[in-house]
Design an enzyme around this catalytic site. Sequence first.
Site, PDB file in Angstrom:
ATOM      1  N   PRO A   1       0.825  -1.213   0.000  1.00  0.00           N
ATOM      2  CA  PRO A   1       0.000   0.000   0.000  1.00  0.00           C
ATOM      3  C   PRO A   1       0.852   1.253   0.000  1.00  0.00           C
ATOM      4  CG  PRO A   1       0.064  -0.948   2.199  1.00  0.00           C
ATOM      5  CD  PRO A   1       0.742  -1.935   1.284  1.00  0.00           C
ATOM      6  N   PRO A   2       0.435   2.272  -0.741  1.00  0.00           N
ATOM      7  CA  PRO A   2       1.155   3.549  -0.651  1.00  0.00           C
ATOM      8  C   PRO A   2       1.062   4.080   0.769  1.00  0.00           C
ATOM      9  CG  PRO A   2      -0.415   3.536  -2.491  1.00  0.00           C
ATOM     10  CD  PRO A   2      -0.721   2.337  -1.638  1.00  0.00           C
ATOM     11  N   CYS A   3       2.196   4.354   1.385  1.00  0.00           N
ATOM     12  CA  CYS A   3       2.203   4.802   2.782  1.00  0.00           C
ATOM     13  C   CYS A   3       2.749   6.218   2.845  1.00  0.00           C
ATOM     14  CB  CYS A   3       3.043   3.870   3.652  1.00  0.00           C
ATOM     15  SG  CYS A   3       2.315   2.241   3.883  1.00  0.00           S
ATOM     16  N   GLN A   4       1.874   7.191   2.713  1.00  0.00           N
ATOM     17  CA  GLN A   4       2.285   8.585   2.758  1.00  0.00           C
ATOM     18  C   GLN A   4       2.587   8.973   4.191  1.00  0.00           C
ATOM     19  OE1 GLN A   4      -0.565  11.215   1.023  1.00  0.00           O
ATOM     20  NE2 GLN A   4       0.963  12.741   0.510  1.00  0.00           N
TER      21      GLN A   4
ATOM     22  N   MET B   1       9.786   5.563   3.307  1.00  0.00           N
ATOM     23  CA  MET B   1       8.437   5.900   3.758  1.00  0.00           C
ATOM     24  C   MET B   1       8.406   6.229   5.246  1.00  0.00           C
ATOM     25  SD  MET B   1       6.423   2.321   4.292  1.00  0.00           S
ATOM     26  CE  MET B   1       5.388   3.074   5.518  1.00  0.00           C
TER      27      MET B   1
END
Length: 646
Positions: free
Chosen positions: A113-116, A168
Amino acid sequence: MPLERSDYLKLDKHKYHCEPEEFEEWVRSGYGKGKRLAVDLFSGAGGLSLGLERAGWTTAAAVDFDERARETHAVNFPGMSLCVDLGDDGQRGEFVQRILDSGAEIDIVAGGPPCQPFSRAGRSKIRHLVDNHNRDPHDLRKELWRAYVDVVERLLPRTVLMENVPDMGLGDDFSVIRIIEAKLESLGYATQVRLVDAWNYRVPQHRKRLILLARRDGGGFTWDKPKKQTTLRDAIGDLPPINPNPLDPVGSRLLDYDEKQDPKPSPFAKEMRKKADKGVIHDHMTRRVRADDFKIFTIMDSKTLYSELDEKLGDDEKEFQRYDAEQFTDKYKKLDWNELSRTITAHIAKDGYWYIHPEEPRTLTVREAARIQTFPDRFRFAGTRSDAFRQIGNAVPPLLGEAAARVLLPQDAPVGHEATDKWPEVREELTRWAKEQRAGKQWYQFPNGRKMKPLGALVMAVLSGGKLHPSQFANVMNGVAGHRELTRDVYLALVNAAPTAAARKRLEDRLGPVVDKAEVWVDADSILDHSKMMGLKPAELALFRLLAGDDIMLVNQGALRVAARLQQNQSHLTNRLTEGRLNLIKLLGAGRDAPVRMAAIRFVGENLCRDKQPVCGSCPLSDYCPTRPQEDEGAAATFDAVLTAD
């Protein structure tokens, strides 16, 4: 050079692909019956799915919001390949419910998952939302890791695998990772977070990834030993030469491949050829390059920087160098046969200047990029050439996915479980001890206490840089206990109580400019807004934020030493910015008490878990520390004695 667009490759779906309405039958009596099933979230083209397949899983369902990637996944894998926005509660709920209704027992949920990273201002709010299982609709699309955790919570697989880039965590002190770990632990999972160099698992490129593993079957986390490094020649040296020129297309969808060529293909290349069509190679094609780039490519070698081309080109050909050499020192990168490739990223879909072939004046082809990412030659990518490059660059290298997945295979005899499931208890004990100290004489060492206000946090931050003895802090700090503003009277009392001339000067330099300025003392954020006026240094700012209750990781030698000793390694000496930080997040954890624990770790590292002659008998973590000596000089020392000793 004219803009070229390749043909659109449309492919047939996998033989055992199924549509959503067919899924229940696929699970109960079809291809999925009796298999170890996987769900791949944010699957892209399927790099991680392929790694899972190689390790023994069957992909039951994969989800991605990229339609071209979904097409590719449906071509290469069985089960459902769905285009779903996991950030949408309704779409995600429908997807999960379909799996639950099918009766499928999902063994693993995997994905990247994209973890901003969190901003500092938003962390407390987001932590509150996570702790209370609420939803924040405006942010779900940015925080897709929450959707990932939600799927895990509802499916409760035996194991979990999450992959992402290591950076990240650096922007927000690994807050996302810590919250995810805490949530998984609350669901009964033991967890491991590990930084992995992909080349240790035969991936022929520089690529470091962050892997989070979790399991609730009592097993441990044992990785295979690193393998021999795969060079670029091993990876693509057997592919047919193209020998381009600036006027013709470079390569083709279909080219001849000599299965019996001499020299023989490397073992890696032979593995990539398994199940591929005999005698041909697919998608060995790339873009044409401009005539000036073609010229530059011919004179470069793997050591040449773009900034050095001026000298190589000579006065008559300097017009070929069209970029500012001072700004673009590494605009072009020619690869080396005997080294690893540069990391393949999605940027290769826009230009290939970072990926110039070692011999031919061209950039890498689709098939070469796929090989470097460890996709086998049988694996095809739907869409245009640019679609393929983007899917390849975004993918998890399958061989890296396989290495991580194998750690989570069922184990006959659990290995090392004691080392993975003690952390909730360790953190609970550390929290209890910290709150006990906060209620007593050491109140000023910990945030969120009754006496500790932002002013007190600031004074502690200013004084801590002066290396005072613990016993010297008490007189000064008791003068600001409970005070919210720095009035003239409070300031003079502080300065007069300073135990040394150096401490007095630090207080005068930092606090003098803000005496009686009410706008500074509204809250912790207003103090930060005026920090330049006070000349606060980065270390002072970090300690102030911690003692003011912010959830940050205070990465210093003492804290890293505590975490390393608990995990029985030397990361505080050898790898502070990577493994050292990962050790620390395991001890720190997440939640509203994380700042109190971080302050406790700092305090223990400075005063008890010392580099030499540690005082293990007074340490709240001694019962959990495998490196504690059986007999140590400080074992019988009392806590107060340690703090008052000369």
